[in-house]
Design a protein around this motif. Structure first.
Motif, mmCIF file in Angstrom:
data_model
loop_
_atom_site.group_PDB
_atom_site.id
_atom_site.type_symbol
_atom_site.label_atom_id
_atom_site.label_comp_id
_atom_site.label_asym_id
_atom_site.label_seq_id
_atom_site.Cartn_x
_atom_site.Cartn_y
_atom_site.Cartn_z
ATOM 1 N N SER A 118 5.359 0.013 8.485
ATOM 2 C CA SER A 118 6.778 -0.355 8.510
ATOM 3 C C SER A 118 7.052 -1.533 7.572
ATOM 4 O O SER A 118 8.095 -1.592 6.949
ATOM 5 N N ARG A 119 6.112 -2.485 7.461
ATOM 6 C CA ARG A 119 6.287 -3.612 6.535
ATOM 7 C C ARG A 119 6.269 -3.134 5.087
ATOM 8 O O ARG A 119 7.048 -3.594 4.257
ATOM 9 N N VAL A 120 5.394 -2.204 4.804
ATOM 10 C CA VAL A 120 5.335 -1.649 3.444
ATOM 11 C C VAL A 120 6.671 -1.014 3.096
ATOM 12 O O VAL A 120 7.221 -1.239 2.015
ATOM 13 N N LEU A 121 7.216 -0.245 4.030
ATOM 14 C CA LEU A 121 8.480 0.438 3.760
ATOM 15 C C LEU A 121 9.651 -0.526 3.665
ATOM 16 O O LEU A 121 10.485 -0.396 2.779
ATOM 17 N N THR A 122 9.719 -1.486 4.575
ATOM 18 C CA THR A 122 10.890 -2.363 4.596
ATOM 19 C C THR A 122 10.829 -3.489 3.570
ATOM 20 O O THR A 122 11.870 -3.965 3.128
ATOM 21 N N VAL A 123 9.626 -3.899 3.189
ATOM 22 C CA VAL A 123 9.509 -5.036 2.275
ATOM 23 C C VAL A 123 9.157 -4.610 0.854
ATOM 24 O O VAL A 123 9.759 -5.081 -0.108
ATOM 25 N N TRP A 124 8.192 -3.722 0.703
ATOM 26 C CA TRP A 124 7.725 -3.369 -0.636
ATOM 27 C C TRP A 124 8.461 -2.194 -1.263
ATOM 28 O O TRP A 124 8.594 -2.142 -2.490
ATOM 29 N N LEU A 125 8.950 -1.262 -0.469
ATOM 30 C CA LEU A 125 9.676 -0.135 -1.045
ATOM 31 C C LEU A 125 10.885 -0.597 -1.872
ATOM 32 O O LEU A 125 11.086 -0.102 -2.993
ATOM 33 N N PRO A 126 11.690 -1.557 -1.383
ATOM 34 C CA PRO A 126 12.800 -2.028 -2.220
ATOM 35 C C PRO A 126 12.337 -2.657 -3.543
ATOM 36 O O PRO A 126 12.999 -2.490 -4.571
ATOM 37 N N VAL A 127 11.202 -3.353 -3.521
ATOM 38 C CA VAL A 127 10.673 -3.956 -4.755
ATOM 39 C C VAL A 127 10.352 -2.854 -5.758
ATOM 40 O O VAL A 127 10.776 -2.915 -6.923
ATOM 41 N N PHE A 128 9.606 -1.851 -5.304
ATOM 42 C CA PHE A 128 9.215 -0.772 -6.217
ATOM 43 C C PHE A 128 10.407 0.070 -6.652
ATOM 44 O O PHE A 128 10.476 0.509 -7.803
ATOM 45 N N ALA A 129 11.348 0.281 -5.749
ATOM 46 C CA ALA A 129 12.547 1.051 -6.106
ATOM 47 C C ALA A 129 13.362 0.314 -7.172
ATOM 48 O O ALA A 129 13.828 0.930 -8.141
ATOM 49 N N TRP A 130 13.526 -0.999 -7.002
ATOM 50 C CA TRP A 130 14.306 -1.768 -7.971
ATOM 51 C C TRP A 130 13.572 -1.850 -9.312
ATOM 52 O O TRP A 130 14.202 -1.763 -10.366
#
Length: 114
Positions: free
Chosen positions: A4-16
């Motif tokens: 859940s941390r990967v999705l909520t914290v890192w996914l936005p970084v990689f998406a941006w």
């Protein structure tokens, strides 16, 4: 690290980062407005990297690693642009991007402390 941390914290970084990469892949972004074209493009650099800076600071939680990661990404983005037809990779743009990263980090810090 929890999924859940990967999705909520890192996914936005990689998406941006992917959004920035996609914009950098566009062959020419010239508006034909002369000096205003430069102002608009540099403002866009600052804005898109401010978002990245805030997201990196949120994900990493520390200033130095977030700033370093943002600058490294900016440098690789300029290298990428060097190979895109109609685009130029420029060292000055890395500096402008670094200002954007720092500004985004400051905004994130300000929002978090409120």
């Amino acid at each position: 690290m929890a999924r859940s941390r990967v999705l909520t914290v890192w996914l936005p970084v990689f998406a941006w980062a992917a959004v920035i990469f996609a914009l950098s892949s566009i062959p020419s972004l010239s508006t034909g407005l002369g000096t205003w074209d430069t102002v608009l493009r540099k403002s866009a650099h600052i804005g898109e990297y401010a978002v990245l800076g805030a997201l990196l600071y949120r994900a990493l939680g520390r200033e130095a690693p977030a700033l370093a990661a943002g600058i490294v990404y900016a440098a690789t983005d300029e290298l990428h642009q060097h190979y895109v037809s109609g685009r130029v990779g420029a060292v000055i743009d890395v500096a402008v991007d670094a200002l954007g990263v720092a500004a985004g980090m400051l905004v994130w810090l300000w929002v978090r402390e409120r």
